[in-house]
Design an enzyme around this catalytic site. Sequence first.
Site, PDB file in Angstrom:
ATOM      1  N   THR A  24      -1.110   5.245  10.291  1.00  0.00           N
ATOM      2  CA  THR A  24      -1.851   5.031  11.298  1.00  0.00           C
ATOM      3  C   THR A  24      -1.190   5.570  12.518  1.00  0.00           C
ATOM      4  O   THR A  24      -0.415   5.149  12.973  1.00  0.00           O
ATOM      5  CB  THR A  24      -2.140   3.378  11.402  1.00  0.00           C
ATOM      6  OG1 THR A  24      -2.761   2.865  10.263  1.00  0.00           O
ATOM      7  CG2 THR A  24      -3.199   3.252  12.321  1.00  0.00           C
ATOM      8  N   PHE A  62      -6.633   2.356   4.101  1.00  0.00           N
ATOM      9  CA  PHE A  62      -7.324   1.196   4.271  1.00  0.00           C
ATOM     10  C   PHE A  62      -7.013   0.004   3.450  1.00  0.00           C
ATOM     11  O   PHE A  62      -7.664  -1.066   3.362  1.00  0.00           O
ATOM     12  CB  PHE A  62      -8.811   1.317   4.245  1.00  0.00           C
ATOM     13  CG  PHE A  62      -9.439   2.429   5.373  1.00  0.00           C
ATOM     14  CD1 PHE A  62      -9.660   1.937   6.728  1.00  0.00           C
ATOM     15  CD2 PHE A  62      -9.859   3.569   4.896  1.00  0.00           C
ATOM     16  CE1 PHE A  62      -9.997   2.866   7.626  1.00  0.00           C
ATOM     17  CE2 PHE A  62     -10.246   4.840   5.915  1.00  0.00           C
ATOM     18  CZ  PHE A  62     -10.386   4.171   7.139  1.00  0.00           C
ATOM     19  N   LEU A  63      -5.865   0.323   2.675  1.00  0.00           N
ATOM     20  CA  LEU A  63      -5.657  -0.743   1.743  1.00  0.00           C
ATOM     21  C   LEU A  63      -5.211  -2.089   2.290  1.00  0.00           C
ATOM     22  O   LEU A  63      -4.477  -2.100   3.654  1.00  0.00           O
ATOM     23  CB  LEU A  63      -4.396  -0.238   0.778  1.00  0.00           C
ATOM     24  CG  LEU A  63      -2.923   0.151   1.293  1.00  0.00           C
ATOM     25  CD1 LEU A  63      -2.328  -1.143   1.671  1.00  0.00           C
ATOM     26  CD2 LEU A  63      -2.229   0.928   0.473  1.00  0.00           C
ATOM     27  N   PHE A  84     -13.811 -12.331   7.154  1.00  0.00           N
ATOM     28  CA  PHE A  84     -13.083 -12.189   8.279  1.00  0.00           C
ATOM     29  C   PHE A  84     -13.395 -13.020   9.443  1.00  0.00           C
ATOM     30  O   PHE A  84     -13.145 -12.874  10.704  1.00  0.00           O
ATOM     31  CB  PHE A  84     -12.862 -10.771   8.954  1.00  0.00           C
ATOM     32  CG  PHE A  84     -11.740  -9.840   8.419  1.00  0.00           C
ATOM     33  CD1 PHE A  84     -12.029  -9.558   7.070  1.00  0.00           C
ATOM     34  CD2 PHE A  84     -10.460  -9.545   8.606  1.00  0.00           C
ATOM     35  CE1 PHE A  84     -10.968  -8.819   6.050  1.00  0.00           C
ATOM     36  CE2 PHE A  84      -9.482  -9.203   7.811  1.00  0.00           C
ATOM     37  CZ  PHE A  84      -9.791  -8.577   6.568  1.00  0.00           C
ATOM     38  N   CYS A 139      -0.113  -4.606  10.640  1.00  0.00           N
ATOM     39  CA  CYS A 139      -1.162  -3.620  11.164  1.00  0.00           C
ATOM     40  C   CYS A 139      -2.022  -4.379  12.069  1.00  0.00           C
ATOM     41  O   CYS A 139      -1.960  -3.736  13.220  1.00  0.00           O
ATOM     42  CB  CYS A 139      -2.189  -3.423   9.954  1.00  0.00           C
ATOM     43  SG  CYS A 139      -1.371  -2.223   8.472  1.00  0.00           S
ATOM     44  N   ARG A 182       5.931  -9.883   8.506  1.00  0.00           N
ATOM     45  CA  ARG A 182       5.964  -9.075   9.731  1.00  0.00           C
ATOM     46  C   ARG A 182       4.965  -9.676  10.723  1.00  0.00           C
ATOM     47  O   ARG A 182       4.028  -9.811  10.205  1.00  0.00           O
ATOM     48  CB  ARG A 182       5.825  -7.523   9.683  1.00  0.00           C
ATOM     49  CG  ARG A 182       6.925  -6.787   9.085  1.00  0.00           C
ATOM     50  CD  ARG A 182       6.895  -5.392   9.058  1.00  0.00           C
ATOM     51  NE  ARG A 182       6.032  -5.199   7.707  1.00  0.00           N
ATOM     52  CZ  ARG A 182       5.751  -3.628   7.457  1.00  0.00           C
ATOM     53  NH1 ARG A 182       6.299  -2.851   8.034  1.00  0.00           N
ATOM     54  NH2 ARG A 182       5.057  -3.493   6.163  1.00  0.00           N
TER      55      ARG A 182
HETATM   56  P1  NAD Z   1       6.995   0.752   5.741  1.00  0.00           P
HETATM   57  O1  NAD Z   1       7.751  -0.104   7.045  1.00  0.00           O
HETATM   58  O2  NAD Z   1       6.717  -0.419   4.789  1.00  0.00           O
HETATM   59  O3  NAD Z   1       7.587   1.966   5.224  1.00  0.00           O
HETATM   60  C1  NAD Z   1       7.867   2.957   5.726  1.00  0.00           C
HETATM   61  C2  NAD Z   1       9.056   3.715   5.155  1.00  0.00           C
HETATM   62  O4  NAD Z   1       9.170   4.905   5.773  1.00  0.00           O
HETATM   63  C3  NAD Z   1      10.240   2.803   5.102  1.00  0.00           C
HETATM   64  O5  NAD Z   1      10.739   2.750   3.734  1.00  0.00           O
HETATM   65  C4  NAD Z   1      11.267   3.788   5.956  1.00  0.00           C
HETATM   66  O6  NAD Z   1      12.575   3.645   5.110  1.00  0.00           O
HETATM   67  C5  NAD Z   1      10.536   5.223   5.653  1.00  0.00           C
HETATM   68  N1  NAD Z   1      10.926   6.302   6.410  1.00  0.00           N
HETATM   69  C6  NAD Z   1      11.229   6.348   7.872  1.00  0.00           C
HETATM   70  N2  NAD Z   1      11.599   7.586   8.084  1.00  0.00           N
HETATM   71  C7  NAD Z   1      11.629   8.158   7.052  1.00  0.00           C
HETATM   72  C8  NAD Z   1      11.827   9.802   6.965  1.00  0.00           C
HETATM   73  N3  NAD Z   1      12.253  10.399   7.738  1.00  0.00           N
HETATM   74  N4  NAD Z   1      11.722  10.286   5.617  1.00  0.00           N
HETATM   75  C9  NAD Z   1      11.491   9.403   4.623  1.00  0.00           C
HETATM   76  N5  NAD Z   1      11.293   7.976   4.677  1.00  0.00           N
HETATM   77  C10 NAD Z   1      11.302   7.486   5.872  1.00  0.00           C
HETATM   78  O7  NAD Z   1       5.508   0.933   6.460  1.00  0.00           O
HETATM   79  P2  NAD Z   1       4.020   0.504   5.576  1.00  0.00           P
HETATM   80  O8  NAD Z   1       3.567  -0.824   5.994  1.00  0.00           O
HETATM   81  O9  NAD Z   1       3.969   1.314   4.347  1.00  0.00           O
HETATM   82  O10 NAD Z   1       3.124   1.547   6.821  1.00  0.00           O
HETATM   83  C11 NAD Z   1       3.029   2.802   6.945  1.00  0.00           C
HETATM   84  C12 NAD Z   1       2.070   3.286   7.812  1.00  0.00           C
HETATM   85  O11 NAD Z   1       0.722   2.885   7.168  1.00  0.00           O
HETATM   86  C13 NAD Z   1       1.929   2.921   9.080  1.00  0.00           C
HETATM   87  O12 NAD Z   1       1.494   3.574  10.177  1.00  0.00           O
HETATM   88  C14 NAD Z   1       0.931   1.584   8.931  1.00  0.00           C
HETATM   89  O13 NAD Z   1       0.415   1.232  10.160  1.00  0.00           O
HETATM   90  C15 NAD Z   1       0.050   2.246   8.035  1.00  0.00           C
HETATM   91  N6  NAD Z   1      -0.656   1.396   7.156  1.00  0.00           N
HETATM   92  C16 NAD Z   1       0.030   0.106   6.547  1.00  0.00           C
HETATM   93  C17 NAD Z   1      -0.823  -0.666   5.921  1.00  0.00           C
HETATM   94  C18 NAD Z   1      -0.137  -2.009   5.269  1.00  0.00           C
HETATM   95  O14 NAD Z   1      -0.977  -2.765   4.852  1.00  0.00           O
HETATM   96  N7  NAD Z   1       1.136  -1.937   5.324  1.00  0.00           N
HETATM   97  C19 NAD Z   1      -2.120  -0.402   5.622  1.00  0.00           C
HETATM   98  C20 NAD Z   1      -2.669   0.948   6.146  1.00  0.00           C
HETATM   99  C21 NAD Z   1      -2.035   1.708   6.833  1.00  0.00           C
END
Ligand code: NAD
Length: 449
Positions: A127, A156-157, A256, A267, A335
Amino acid sequence: MKLTMVGTGYVGLVTGVCFAESGNEVTCLDTDQRKIAMLEGGKSPIYEPGLDEMIVRNRKAGRLHFSTDKTTAYDEADAIFICVGTPSDEDGSADLQYVLKVAEDIAEALDRLGPDAPPKTVVVKSTVPVGTSHKVRDLIRSRTKVPFHIADNPEFLKEGDAINDFMKPDRVVCGVESEEAATLMRDLYDPFVRQGHPILVMDVRSAEMVKYASNAMLACKISFVNEIATLCEHYGANITAVREGMCADRRIGNQFLHPGLGYGGSCFPKDTLAVASMGREVGFPCRLNEAVHEVNQRQRDLFWSKIADELGEDLSGKTLAFWGVAFKPRTDDIREAPSVALMKRALAAGASVRAFDPVALENLAGDLPEATRVEDMYEVLDGADALVVCTEWNEFRTPDFSEMSRRLKAPMVFDGRNLYRRQAMADLGFVYLSVGRPAVRPASASAPA
Ligand code: NAD
């Protein structure tokens, strides 16, 4: 198709596993060796229902790989999905350092492969503020002449139901600048939209905005109902009835709009702040989104005041038991969890804190080691002065109330999720405080002075 997920967190892992499930060959890359080692051992580093089985199945089929080796992961992929974190910076803006570092790595890989290699598609799935995918594109272009395609594909999960959301999305949004990227995204997502849900192909900036607009809207609904809930408390109304009356209107709907402790997780908090920051950046304060955030944070304070009003500001010598640590059920993600904010307040007020959660205790150990973790939902109540319910896990919905009374020092429950019927709680002898509904006490108990 050969795909690489960069970042094997909640989004990268689920996306990678689901794309492998539909027949693609997927490498999930991460810099965190511990995560990759766990995954190679067949265990998911996150709790997500159904994920472990899919990991095992797709690894066995040879379609799913985990790696810390970026050279192979980048070189062999037809499409590279950037799924790294975009946490809030100190001023609320999205911290893009991880995304831009990946862009640098991709530029290096493209340059190494040279102009004769088939052009790869770089997909930003994290995002990101509007304009970021173009920053990624421009950074890569500034470092190599090798052609590639750029796309933005927001995710959007929902944690806790992530696989279902990914396998049967309400919609897929793809921001593209080339027909090739549009075709690739359609080919990839076609298997997931057989039930007729749309793949919406649009320009990159609009795709980036869809994600923030969607999360901001959902966050807004939560803050809205929480504000009305507090108004109900002041005027002696009951939010449960108010909600029913309001949500029967089909224009409003009922999703919601549950009062509670406010939103948490990785998020909504950061995305609302990022929207406000995008507004400031262009000299257009996003007043509504700023208020949504403020109302959300205030909700925790208001709930804490209920505890302090009953038990006093100084909680030295007192013990609070917590049911639920995860920011919502069916995930181990803590978080920005309201529970952690409340536990910190309790500790700061001198209380001892005991916590139970079906899956999130390990994460609590990392974040708040001062809290005592108890593996049983009744044992955690032993000797506590009150129970605070923070997460609506199913097992908390119909508990054994006599067992609770027996174990608690005093039968007092602060319910941040409105799980129980007020009159039933009073009849069972509990002092019971919830959100947006009048407090109840057994006939014999008196209100605090
Ligand atoms: P997360 O923190 O769980 O995972 C991110 C991963 O990226 C970590 O394991 C980290 O070690 C790795 N990483 C960082 N730099 C790296 C690199 N250079 N090479 C390889 N790996 C690397 O994050 P998340 O919750 O999966 O969220 C990721 C993105 O998706 C964010 O922008 C978030 O806003 C978005 N998002 C999250 C969700 C959710 O429910 N968690 C839903 C929709 C969108």
